[in-house]
Design a protein around this motif. Structure first.
Motif, PDB file in Angstrom:
ATOM      1  N   ASP A   2       0.847  -1.188   0.000  1.00  0.00           N
ATOM      2  CA  ASP A   2       0.000   0.000   0.000  1.00  0.00           C
ATOM      3  C   ASP A   2       0.883   1.239   0.000  1.00  0.00           C
ATOM      4  O   ASP A   2       1.679   1.450   0.905  1.00  0.00           O
ATOM      5  CB  ASP A   2      -0.903  -0.019   1.238  1.00  0.00           C
ATOM      6  N   LYS A   3       0.750   2.063  -1.028  1.00  0.00           N
ATOM      7  CA  LYS A   3       1.587   3.249  -1.146  1.00  0.00           C
ATOM      8  C   LYS A   3       0.852   4.512  -0.705  1.00  0.00           C
ATOM      9  O   LYS A   3       1.304   5.614  -0.973  1.00  0.00           O
ATOM     10  CB  LYS A   3       2.106   3.392  -2.569  1.00  0.00           C
ATOM     11  N   THR A   4      -0.278   4.356  -0.044  1.00  0.00           N
ATOM     12  CA  THR A   4      -1.018   5.528   0.425  1.00  0.00           C
ATOM     13  C   THR A   4      -0.572   5.908   1.825  1.00  0.00           C
ATOM     14  O   THR A   4      -0.227   5.060   2.644  1.00  0.00           O
ATOM     15  CB  THR A   4      -2.541   5.286   0.431  1.00  0.00           C
ATOM     16  N   THR A   5      -0.588   7.216   2.077  1.00  0.00           N
ATOM     17  CA  THR A   5      -0.303   7.745   3.403  1.00  0.00           C
ATOM     18  C   THR A   5      -1.355   8.793   3.730  1.00  0.00           C
ATOM     19  O   THR A   5      -2.005   9.347   2.839  1.00  0.00           O
ATOM     20  CB  THR A   5       1.096   8.386   3.482  1.00  0.00           C
ATOM     21  N   ASP A  54      -1.565   9.308  -2.455  1.00  0.00           N
ATOM     22  CA  ASP A  54      -1.260   8.071  -3.167  1.00  0.00           C
ATOM     23  C   ASP A  54      -0.143   8.375  -4.159  1.00  0.00           C
ATOM     24  O   ASP A  54      -0.305   9.225  -5.036  1.00  0.00           O
ATOM     25  CB  ASP A  54      -2.497   7.547  -3.886  1.00  0.00           C
ATOM     26  N   ASP A  55       0.966   7.696  -4.001  1.00  0.00           N
ATOM     27  CA  ASP A  55       2.111   7.858  -4.891  1.00  0.00           C
ATOM     28  C   ASP A  55       2.527   9.333  -5.018  1.00  0.00           C
ATOM     29  O   ASP A  55       2.768   9.833  -6.112  1.00  0.00           O
ATOM     30  CB  ASP A  55       1.791   7.253  -6.258  1.00  0.00           C
ATOM     31  N   GLY A  56       2.527  10.032  -3.872  1.00  0.00           N
ATOM     32  CA  GLY A  56       2.980  11.420  -3.834  1.00  0.00           C
ATOM     33  C   GLY A  56       1.948  12.459  -4.203  1.00  0.00           C
ATOM     34  O   GLY A  56       2.234  13.657  -4.165  1.00  0.00           O
ATOM     35  N   GLU A  57       0.738  12.051  -4.549  1.00  0.00           N
ATOM     36  CA  GLU A  57      -0.296  12.988  -5.001  1.00  0.00           C
ATOM     37  C   GLU A  57      -1.496  12.949  -4.048  1.00  0.00           C
ATOM     38  O   GLU A  57      -1.962  11.875  -3.667  1.00  0.00           O
ATOM     39  CB  GLU A  57      -0.742  12.612  -6.413  1.00  0.00           C
ATOM     40  N   ARG A  87     -10.411   9.423  -9.171  1.00  0.00           N
ATOM     41  CA  ARG A  87      -9.846   8.417  -8.270  1.00  0.00           C
ATOM     42  C   ARG A  87     -10.886   7.780  -7.358  1.00  0.00           C
ATOM     43  O   ARG A  87     -10.527   7.138  -6.383  1.00  0.00           O
ATOM     44  CB  ARG A  87      -8.777   9.054  -7.389  1.00  0.00           C
ATOM     45  N   LYS A  90     -11.978   3.706  -4.889  1.00  0.00           N
ATOM     46  CA  LYS A  90     -10.744   3.002  -4.533  1.00  0.00           C
ATOM     47  C   LYS A  90     -10.567   2.902  -3.019  1.00  0.00           C
ATOM     48  O   LYS A  90      -9.522   2.488  -2.548  1.00  0.00           O
ATOM     49  CB  LYS A  90      -9.540   3.714  -5.147  1.00  0.00           C
ATOM     50  N   TYR A  92     -10.574   5.427  -0.833  1.00  0.00           N
ATOM     51  CA  TYR A  92      -9.901   6.563  -0.209  1.00  0.00           C
ATOM     52  C   TYR A  92     -10.796   7.274   0.806  1.00  0.00           C
ATOM     53  O   TYR A  92     -10.345   7.629   1.897  1.00  0.00           O
ATOM     54  CB  TYR A  92      -9.436   7.567  -1.259  1.00  0.00           C
TER      55      TYR A  92
END
Length: 145
Positions: A2-5, A54-57, A87, A90, A92
């Motif tokens: 998971d690349k979300t923060t 997500d992925d820096g965005e 998006r 997903k 979020y």
């Protein structure tokens, strides 16, 4: 993996990074009004602006504040919740609401509440079916201008 923060947005630059996504919900705001309202709400109302990245965005944003009323007791009011239109679906929004729920529990608030525009039927299904929110009232408003 998971690349979300999830990040709490504090500085003016961080807050402004959220504007393109928030603008999709709060279409009446320009950048100056958005920044001014967020800064005032943070200073006077304990407003929190939180982004899911997500992925820096920034792909979703939630704004919330703790409140106390005789009707709800100690609760957290979700003022703003939006996922970028490209998006959606997903998870979020669910992640951000789970963050708010955790924040509320950590600070001993009893519940989380929000309002949603009458036309936002997809959002209503999300709140009721996915997040187990109950529809408990209508919100009424009058302009004083």
């Amino acid at each position: 993996m998971d690349k979300t923060t999830i990040e709490v947005l504090q500085s003016e630059n961080e807050i402004m990074r959220a504007f393109p996504v928030m603008k999709q919900l709060r279409t009446h705001l320009d950048e100056k009004a958005f920044l001014g309202l967020v800064l005032e709400a943070k200073a006077k109302d304990r407003y929190n602006l939180v982004a899911l990245i997500d992925d820096g965005e920034i792909v979703a944003v939630v704004g919330f504040k703790p409140m106390i009323t005789l009707y709800y007791g100690r609760f957290v009011w979700v003022c703003d919740l939006v996922t970028d239109a490209k998006r959606r679906l997903k998870g979020y929004g669910e992640k951000l609401l789970q963050y708010v729920h955790g924040w509320a529990k950590e600070y001993n608030y009893e519940s989380v509440a929000l309002s949603s525009g009458l036309q936002r039927t997809d959002a209503h299904r999300f709140y009721e079916d996915k997040m187990n929110y109950d529809k408990v009232s209508y919100v009424f408003k009058t302009s004083l201008k």
